[in-house]
Design an enzyme around this catalytic site. Structure first.
Site, mmCIF file in Angstrom:
data_model
loop_
_atom_site.group_PDB
_atom_site.id
_atom_site.type_symbol
_atom_site.label_atom_id
_atom_site.label_comp_id
_atom_site.label_asym_id
_atom_site.label_seq_id
_atom_site.Cartn_x
_atom_site.Cartn_y
_atom_site.Cartn_z
ATOM 1 N N CYS A 106 -1.474 17.865 -2.378
ATOM 2 C CA CYS A 106 -1.406 16.536 -2.976
ATOM 3 C C CYS A 106 -1.352 16.706 -4.487
ATOM 4 O O CYS A 106 -2.153 17.450 -5.060
ATOM 5 C CB CYS A 106 -2.628 15.711 -2.576
ATOM 6 S SG CYS A 106 -2.594 14.039 -3.248
ATOM 7 N N HIS A 148 1.941 10.704 4.596
ATOM 8 C CA HIS A 148 1.071 11.086 3.482
ATOM 9 C C HIS A 148 1.142 10.042 2.364
ATOM 10 O O HIS A 148 0.112 9.607 1.840
ATOM 11 C CB HIS A 148 1.496 12.463 2.962
ATOM 12 C CG HIS A 148 0.690 12.972 1.813
ATOM 13 N ND1 HIS A 148 -0.230 13.984 1.957
ATOM 14 C CD2 HIS A 148 0.666 12.631 0.497
ATOM 15 C CE1 HIS A 148 -0.778 14.241 0.776
ATOM 16 N NE2 HIS A 148 -0.252 13.436 -0.123
ATOM 17 N N GLU A 149 2.343 9.600 2.021
ATOM 18 C CA GLU A 149 2.492 8.614 0.942
ATOM 19 C C GLU A 149 1.980 7.236 1.360
ATOM 20 O O GLU A 149 1.374 6.526 0.558
ATOM 21 C CB GLU A 149 3.941 8.545 0.461
ATOM 22 C CG GLU A 149 4.447 9.834 -0.151
ATOM 23 C CD GLU A 149 3.513 10.468 -1.166
ATOM 24 O OE1 GLU A 149 2.897 9.744 -1.989
ATOM 25 O OE2 GLU A 149 3.388 11.705 -1.154
ATOM 26 N N HIS A 152 -1.633 7.101 0.831
ATOM 27 C CA HIS A 152 -1.997 6.825 -0.568
ATOM 28 C C HIS A 152 -2.030 5.326 -0.851
ATOM 29 O O HIS A 152 -2.902 4.848 -1.577
ATOM 30 C CB HIS A 152 -0.998 7.479 -1.532
ATOM 31 C CG HIS A 152 -1.327 8.887 -1.885
ATOM 32 N ND1 HIS A 152 -2.485 9.242 -2.544
ATOM 33 C CD2 HIS A 152 -0.637 10.035 -1.688
ATOM 34 C CE1 HIS A 152 -2.488 10.546 -2.729
ATOM 35 N NE2 HIS A 152 -1.387 11.052 -2.212
#
Length: 188
Positions: A106, A148-149, A152
């Site tokens: 990350c 993953h994004e 976030h």
């Protein structure tokens, strides 16, 4: 210089900043199209700076707006050897039961890598700049990058996704693993 300091110098918000654990505010599209275009432009500019400072060849790269200090629901993912994928107000609407576990990194705490279980296939609903809805199915590496994004944007970090009892490893240790040298889809 530590990798996390390098990312900080490139304008990437680092682990511990409250914006990384908050929920990003959705974009009201099409009314906020100009805002969306500005955020996407800033994300692409930041990704370009990052690519000049770090070798991501053969690996995916993604960046969510909170990572550059913007609390809006926008992200860009750059799979290896493919055009960037823009995500506005994305949400995962379906995920396969079949999973795999691969090391992820990350940009917001670039000193470590950790094995993260993720579905091999996800269905993602996004809003287009004109306000319509688009649904796309992503598989394997692209699914991992995009999940993953999206995490976030919901205030989740890969540390929230690792299995209990598993700890991240220092990037120097990771670079010596077979996974680091042999897998095109390891995520940075």
């Amino acid at each position: 210089m530590r990798p996390s300091q390098q990312m900080r110098n490139l304008g990437i918000v680092q682990y511990g900043a409250p914006i990384l654990t908050g929920t990003a505010r959705p974009l009201g599209l099409p009314d906020e199209r100009e805002t969306a275009d500005t955020v996407i432009s800033q994300l692409l500019d930041a990704m370009e700076r990052i690519r000049h400072a770090h070798d991501f060849s053969g690996k995916g790269l993604g960046l969510a707006a909170p990572q550059i200090g913007i609390g809006r629901a926008a992200a860009v993912v750059q799979p290896p050897h493919a055009d960037p994928i823009v995500l506005l107000n994305p949400r995962i609407t379906a995920a396969s039961d079949e999973m795999d576990e691969k090391f992820e990194g990350c940009l917001s705490f670039f000193d470590v890598r950790a094995p993260v279980p993720r579905p091999l296939q996800i269905t993602v609903e996004t809003v287009t700049p004109d306000g319509s809805t688009a649904t796309t199915v992503y598989e394997r590496g692209e699914a991992r990058l995009i999940a993953h994004e999206i995490d976030h944007l919901g205030g989740l970090l890969l540390l929230n996704r690792i299995r209990p009892g598993v700890a991240p490893i220092p990037v120097e240790e990771y670079r010596g693993t077979a996974e680091a040298t042999g897998r095109a889809w390891s995520y940075e």
